[in-house]
Design an enzyme around this catalytic site. Sequence first.
Site, PDB file in Angstrom:
ATOM      1  N   TYR A 199       0.854  -1.186   0.000  1.00  0.00           N
ATOM      2  CA  TYR A 199       0.000   0.000   0.000  1.00  0.00           C
ATOM      3  C   TYR A 199       0.889   1.235   0.000  1.00  0.00           C
ATOM      4  O   TYR A 199       1.399   1.651   1.035  1.00  0.00           O
ATOM      5  CB  TYR A 199      -0.946  -0.001   1.205  1.00  0.00           C
ATOM      6  CG  TYR A 199      -1.785   1.246   1.313  1.00  0.00           C
ATOM      7  CD1 TYR A 199      -2.449   1.743   0.197  1.00  0.00           C
ATOM      8  CD2 TYR A 199      -1.913   1.934   2.503  1.00  0.00           C
ATOM      9  CE1 TYR A 199      -3.205   2.897   0.278  1.00  0.00           C
ATOM     10  CE2 TYR A 199      -2.670   3.086   2.598  1.00  0.00           C
ATOM     11  CZ  TYR A 199      -3.316   3.565   1.478  1.00  0.00           C
ATOM     12  OH  TYR A 199      -4.061   4.706   1.552  1.00  0.00           O
ATOM     13  N   ASP A 223      -2.120  -1.603  -3.809  1.00  0.00           N
ATOM     14  CA  ASP A 223      -2.517  -0.250  -4.191  1.00  0.00           C
ATOM     15  C   ASP A 223      -1.246   0.573  -4.315  1.00  0.00           C
ATOM     16  O   ASP A 223      -0.710   1.049  -3.321  1.00  0.00           O
ATOM     17  CB  ASP A 223      -3.451   0.324  -3.131  1.00  0.00           C
ATOM     18  CG  ASP A 223      -3.980   1.698  -3.507  1.00  0.00           C
ATOM     19  OD1 ASP A 223      -3.403   2.327  -4.421  1.00  0.00           O
ATOM     20  OD2 ASP A 223      -4.953   2.151  -2.889  1.00  0.00           O
TER      21      ASP A 223
END
Length: 157
Positions: free
Chosen positions: A106, A147
């Site tokens: 992330y 992500d």
Amino acid sequence: MKLATYNVNGINGRVDVLLRWLEEALPDLVCLQELKAPDEKFPRREIERAGYGAIWHGQKSWNGVAILARDQEPRETRRGLPGDPDDSHSRYIEAAIDGIVVGCLYLPNGNPAPAPKFDYKLRWFERPQAYAKELFELEVPVALVGDFNVMPKNLGV
DNA sequence: ATGGTTGCAAGGCAA
């Protein structure tokens, strides 16, 4: 193998949707980002009941990543990226499953830009890139998933 | 130029 990634924006606020999706989509491997929950508040039981083993790297309020594996326990190979012992953000966790190394990432959002947060993002970006080279040299199957908060080109907006 | 949303967690921050 079906490998999925899902920014849940709050694992507890989204757990019902997550469980429904696991049942419908039956992914073999799932990388979750933005748990927004400390380790002790990860909904381990519910996810187990859905048939998934899990490892997680939580954090209060922000960040947090997890890896789920259908019908098995992920073997954790790393939590946190090398290169900055002072990094307190939970943004990386990694596991070995079925002969594959799966990294769940992330990356900082970095908005707005230009601003200190964007500079922080660019600095942070150096570590996954350096670490990816290390993984590549191992010559084992690797999937870096998550992500990344990045676009393939500048849209000039 | 402003207002627009959501989750965490209890006011404001991050996204």
